[in-house]
Design a protein around this motif. Structure first.
Motif, mmCIF file in Angstrom:
data_model
loop_
_atom_site.group_PDB
_atom_site.id
_atom_site.type_symbol
_atom_site.label_atom_id
_atom_site.label_comp_id
_atom_site.label_asym_id
_atom_site.label_seq_id
_atom_site.Cartn_x
_atom_site.Cartn_y
_atom_site.Cartn_z
ATOM 1 N N LEU A 136 1.027 -1.382 0.028
ATOM 2 C CA LEU A 136 0.047 -0.026 0.027
ATOM 3 C C LEU A 136 0.820 1.378 -0.119
ATOM 4 O O LEU A 136 1.350 1.448 1.140
ATOM 5 N N ASP A 189 1.324 5.615 -1.697
ATOM 6 C CA ASP A 189 0.801 6.634 -1.386
ATOM 7 C C ASP A 189 0.270 7.445 -2.604
ATOM 8 O O ASP A 189 0.083 8.773 -2.585
ATOM 9 N N THR A 190 0.613 7.091 -3.757
ATOM 10 C CA THR A 190 0.195 7.731 -5.059
ATOM 11 C C THR A 190 0.821 9.276 -5.256
ATOM 12 O O THR A 190 0.430 10.020 -5.661
ATOM 13 N N MET A 221 -7.206 3.272 4.564
ATOM 14 C CA MET A 221 -7.346 3.489 3.056
ATOM 15 C C MET A 221 -8.758 3.062 2.819
ATOM 16 O O MET A 221 -9.120 1.990 3.307
ATOM 17 N N SER A 224 -11.844 2.225 -0.112
ATOM 18 C CA SER A 224 -12.274 2.506 -1.578
ATOM 19 C C SER A 224 -13.822 1.935 -1.515
ATOM 20 O O SER A 224 -14.026 1.044 -0.850
ATOM 21 N N ASP A 280 1.559 4.666 -7.049
ATOM 22 C CA ASP A 280 0.182 4.344 -7.066
ATOM 23 C C ASP A 280 -0.084 3.026 -7.265
ATOM 24 O O ASP A 280 -0.555 2.404 -8.085
ATOM 25 N N TYR A 284 -1.363 -0.274 -5.007
ATOM 26 C CA TYR A 284 -2.209 -0.858 -3.910
ATOM 27 C C TYR A 284 -2.516 -2.271 -4.255
ATOM 28 O O TYR A 284 -3.296 -2.431 -5.186
ATOM 29 N N TRP A 302 -12.488 7.313 -3.149
ATOM 30 C CA TRP A 302 -11.371 7.135 -2.663
ATOM 31 C C TRP A 302 -10.830 7.766 -1.761
ATOM 32 O O TRP A 302 -10.592 9.059 -1.846
ATOM 33 N N PHE A 342 -7.302 7.811 0.418
ATOM 34 C CA PHE A 342 -5.943 7.206 0.569
ATOM 35 C C PHE A 342 -5.308 7.180 1.850
ATOM 36 O O PHE A 342 -4.169 6.711 2.281
#
Lengths: 129, 129, 129
Positions: B53, B55-56, B104, B106, C38, C40, C115, C117
């Motif tokens: 996982l 963190d973009t 997190m 989604s 990015d 996950y 989303w 994060f």
């Protein structure tokens, strides 16, 4: 396709799981009129305490046999989905002794381009399916 | 409904997991104004290396306590979802000591016909819910 | 984002899993032009009998190495998804020896507000992403 995820507590034997998956697949084939080999099933068994399934106030309790079936599928009509719920619940009862209050289903819909069954191709887009 | 999947690394005690699920359910009830027994939670614990996982590019690192909450739900407004993220993160922090960067979420949306809570019926379609 | 779930049978080493996840992430970055961080990914390993993956009549059999990759993502074009299937299958073959018939992919689409994060925020809504 559809792809079905089964979440349930540990404790069923391999044979019991096999029977359960066979029964569920029969419901898929009957409700959605898909080919017999349109079968994609994944089971995850959980330790006690890892599944909490209540009733939204409908007025029942579930047992430790409860199963969540999550279906990922291209579009199906509400009528077909309701047929599936009925067939699945009946077959899991008849074949596996699962009580009707112990069968929970949730569906998620995607599109034709969302599936690759192998070989890196989207078979619904290439004309193979 | 909603149905929530929790993915996290092994290591929490049964009591810690229970507290975590209770806290998350409080956030669901507050953010979406659902009944208290509208509770459907599934936890899957993973061995190290089974969850990656990042963190973009947002500029933080997560710890081994990180949790992914995946919510499957009928439509909720963006505002309600954002309330949920805030409430969930705050409650997991206060009640379970989970750091804010370790939560997190989604969401995935479906429709009224996509749920059967038991008995082979689609309770949102039959008028039971 | 995207969030990828990998379901496969037990038996791969930690290093093999790491290589597999690295290869899959390369395919994500190339197909969708997302940032390197990015990333996950969640892996669930299953005991034999817990995954049944057939072929919808396409005419092949899968081995015990078969992998289901389920991707949850904001909208991507059909072309990008098809690129992803190709790249993923090629990389898993080259880097991990996975046969092309053993790679199955299913995508599910959500929206920007779906989303968070971390930190209880929806970073696509706040302007952080």
């Amino acid at each position: 396709m559809p792809l079905l995820r089964f979440d349930l507590l540990e404790g069923r034997t391999d044979l019991e799981l096999q029977t359960l998956l066979d029964a569920a697949h029969e419901a898929v084939v009957e409700a959605f009129a898909v080919p017999a080999r349109d079968r994609y099933q994944i089971v995850t068994e959980h330790k006690p305490g890892r599944m909490i399934l209540q009733d939204t106030g409908l007025g029942f309790e579930r047992s430790a046999d409860a199963i969540v079936v999550q279906m990922f599928t291209s579009p199906r009509t509400p009528e077909m989905k309701q047929d599936f719920y009925r067939l699945l619940t009946r077959k899991l009862g008849e074949r596996c002794g699962v009580a009707p209050e112990d069968v929970m289903v949730s569906c998620m819909t995607n599109a034709r381009e969302d599936w690759s069954f192998g070989f890196g191709r989207a078979q619904f887009m290439t004309g193979e399916l």
